[in-house]
Write an enzyme that holds these catalytic residues in place. Structure first.
Site, PDB file in Angstrom:
ATOM      1  N   GLY A  32      40.049  -5.351  -9.595  1.00  0.00           N
ATOM      2  CA  GLY A  32      41.335  -5.363  -8.907  1.00  0.00           C
ATOM      3  C   GLY A  32      42.134  -4.092  -9.105  1.00  0.00           C
ATOM      4  O   GLY A  32      41.585  -2.993  -9.171  1.00  0.00           O
ATOM      5  N   ASP A  34      43.680  -3.098 -11.718  1.00  0.00           N
ATOM      6  CA  ASP A  34      43.351  -2.518 -13.031  1.00  0.00           C
ATOM      7  C   ASP A  34      42.224  -1.487 -12.881  1.00  0.00           C
ATOM      8  O   ASP A  34      42.327  -0.333 -13.356  1.00  0.00           O
ATOM      9  CB  ASP A  34      42.935  -3.668 -13.960  1.00  0.00           C
ATOM     10  CG  ASP A  34      42.859  -3.292 -15.430  1.00  0.00           C
ATOM     11  OD1 ASP A  34      43.178  -2.136 -15.759  1.00  0.00           O
ATOM     12  OD2 ASP A  34      42.484  -4.164 -16.232  1.00  0.00           O
TER      13      ASP A  34
HETATM   14  N1  AR6 Z   1      47.552  -1.156  -5.257  1.00  0.00           N
HETATM   15  C1  AR6 Z   1      48.383  -2.231  -5.202  1.00  0.00           C
HETATM   16  N2  AR6 Z   1      47.962  -3.506  -5.322  1.00  0.00           N
HETATM   17  C2  AR6 Z   1      46.636  -3.703  -5.493  1.00  0.00           C
HETATM   18  C3  AR6 Z   1      45.699  -2.656  -5.558  1.00  0.00           C
HETATM   19  C4  AR6 Z   1      46.211  -1.337  -5.443  1.00  0.00           C
HETATM   20  N3  AR6 Z   1      45.413  -0.267  -5.508  1.00  0.00           N
HETATM   21  N4  AR6 Z   1      44.458  -3.202  -5.736  1.00  0.00           N
HETATM   22  C5  AR6 Z   1      44.604  -4.545  -5.762  1.00  0.00           C
HETATM   23  N5  AR6 Z   1      45.914  -4.859  -5.601  1.00  0.00           N
HETATM   24  P1  AR6 Z   1      44.423  -8.378  -9.329  1.00  0.00           P
HETATM   25  P2  AR6 Z   1      45.462 -10.271 -11.378  1.00  0.00           P
HETATM   26  C6  AR6 Z   1      46.577  -6.180  -5.560  1.00  0.00           C
HETATM   27  O1  AR6 Z   1      43.239  -9.235  -9.094  1.00  0.00           O
HETATM   28  O2  AR6 Z   1      45.416 -11.403 -10.423  1.00  0.00           O
HETATM   29  C7  AR6 Z   1      41.499  -7.461 -13.444  1.00  0.00           C
HETATM   30  O3  AR6 Z   1      40.123  -7.580 -13.632  1.00  0.00           O
HETATM   31  C8  AR6 Z   1      45.748  -7.385  -5.196  1.00  0.00           C
HETATM   32  O4  AR6 Z   1      45.509  -7.424  -3.790  1.00  0.00           O
HETATM   33  O5  AR6 Z   1      44.235  -6.914  -9.433  1.00  0.00           O
HETATM   34  O6  AR6 Z   1      46.681 -10.083 -12.231  1.00  0.00           O
HETATM   35  C9  AR6 Z   1      42.256  -7.354 -14.757  1.00  0.00           C
HETATM   36  O7  AR6 Z   1      41.534  -6.620 -15.710  1.00  0.00           O
HETATM   37  C10 AR6 Z   1      46.670  -8.499  -5.658  1.00  0.00           C
HETATM   38  O8  AR6 Z   1      47.685  -8.726  -4.677  1.00  0.00           O
HETATM   39  O9  AR6 Z   1      45.225  -8.824 -10.691  1.00  0.00           O
HETATM   40  C11 AR6 Z   1      42.404  -8.802 -15.142  1.00  0.00           C
HETATM   41  O10 AR6 Z   1      41.227  -9.282 -15.762  1.00  0.00           O
HETATM   42  C12 AR6 Z   1      47.344  -7.898  -6.905  1.00  0.00           C
HETATM   43  O11 AR6 Z   1      47.070  -6.493  -6.854  1.00  0.00           O
HETATM   44  C13 AR6 Z   1      42.602  -9.504 -13.821  1.00  0.00           C
HETATM   45  O12 AR6 Z   1      41.994  -8.646 -12.842  1.00  0.00           O
HETATM   46  C14 AR6 Z   1      46.835  -8.449  -8.226  1.00  0.00           C
HETATM   47  O13 AR6 Z   1      45.452  -8.712  -8.149  1.00  0.00           O
HETATM   48  C15 AR6 Z   1      44.057  -9.641 -13.471  1.00  0.00           C
HETATM   49  O14 AR6 Z   1      44.188 -10.431 -12.317  1.00  0.00           O
END
Ligand code: AR6
Length: 173
Positions: A32, A34
Site C-alpha cells: 500500500g 507504506d
Molecule cells: N498516496 C496516497 N494514498 C495511497 C497511496 C499513495 N501513493 N497508495 C495507497 N494509498 P493502505 P492501511 C491509499 O493499505 O489500510 C501496509 O502493508 C489506499 O488507496 O496503504 O492502513 C502497511 O505496512 C488507501 O486509501 O494502508 C500495513 O501493514 C490508503 O492509502 C498496512 O498496509 C490506506 O491503504 C496498513 O494498512
C-alpha cells in the site's frame, strides 16, 4: 481560513513539511502507501526506521524524508478492523492526534495524511473519514501553528467520502 483540505493524488509527490505513512507496528515497510513511501524515499528511510524499534498502534514516530519532496515522514500504525469491538475507532482517532502532536513538536506547519487503515486494514471508509476529520479539526484548534492539513486520497471514491465528512462536520479548520 480553511486549514483542512481534501485532494486526490499521490502522497509521495507532495512537497510538505511532513507526510504521514499508514505503517504497521514493525515500521519496516509493507504494501500500500507504506510500500510506495519507502520506494520513493530510498533505502535510507528503512535504515532510520530500523533504529526506531517499532511503534504501537495509534502512536506515531518521525523520520527524515530522504529522497521524498516532503521534509519528514510521520509513521503511524493504524488499527486493523476486526468489526469495531476492539477499540478500533479510538485507536484510529489516536493515530491522527499523535501524528499532529508530533508534527507540531517538530515545527511542521503543513501535514498530509493518507486515508489511514481503509486499505489493507479494512476499516470502513465512511466511519474512518468522520473520525479523521473530527480529530484533525480538534487538533487544529489546539495548534494555531499548524497552517494546513490535507487528506491526500488516492482514488475518487475515497476523496468523495472525505469531502462529505468535511462538509457534514462543519469544520473548516
Ligand atoms: N498516496 C496516497 N494514498 C495511497 C497511496 C499513495 N501513493 N497508495 C495507497 N494509498 P493502505 P492501511 C491509499 O493499505 O489500510 C501496509 O502493508 C489506499 O488507496 O496503504 O492502513 C502497511 O505496512 C488507501 O486509501 O494502508 C500495513 O501493514 C490508503 O492509502 C498496512 O498496509 C490506506 O491503504 C496498513 O494498512
Amino acid at each position: 481560513m480553511n486549514r483542512i483540505e481534501i485532494i486526490q493524488g499521490d502522497i509521495t509527490k507532495q512537497a510538505v513539511d511532513a507526510i504521514v505513512n499508514a505503517a504497521n507496528c514493525s515500521l519496516l515497510g509493507g504494501g500500500g502507501v507504506d510500500g510506495a513511501i519507502h520506494r520513493a524515499a530510498g533505502p535510507e528511510l528503512l535504515a532510520e526506521c530500523r533504529t526506531l524499534h517499532g511503534c504501537e498502534t495509534g502512536k506515531a514516530k518521525i523520520t527524515g524524508g530522504y529522497l521524498l519532496p516532503a521534509k519528514h515522514v510521520i509513521h503511524t500504525p493504524g488499527p486493523v478492523w476486526h468489526g469495531g469491538g476492539y477499540g478500533e475507532e479510538e485507536l484510529l482517532r489516536s493515530c491522527y492526534v499523535s501524528c499532529l502532536e508530533l508534527a507540531a513538536e517538530n515545527g511542521c506547519r503543513t501535514v498530509d495524511f493518507p486515508s489511514i487503515s481503509t486499505g489493507i486494514y479494512r476499516f470502513p471508509l465512511e466511519k474512518a473519514s468522520r473520525i479523521a476529520i473530527a480529530a484533525i479539526a480538534e487538533e487544529l484548534k489546539k495548534h494555531p501553528e499548524l497552517e494546513r492539513v490535507r487528506m491526500v486520497c488516492f482514488d475518487e471514491r475515497t476523496k468523495a467520502c472525505y469531502d462529505r465528512a468535511l462538509a457534514e462536520s462543519g469544520a473548516q479548520g
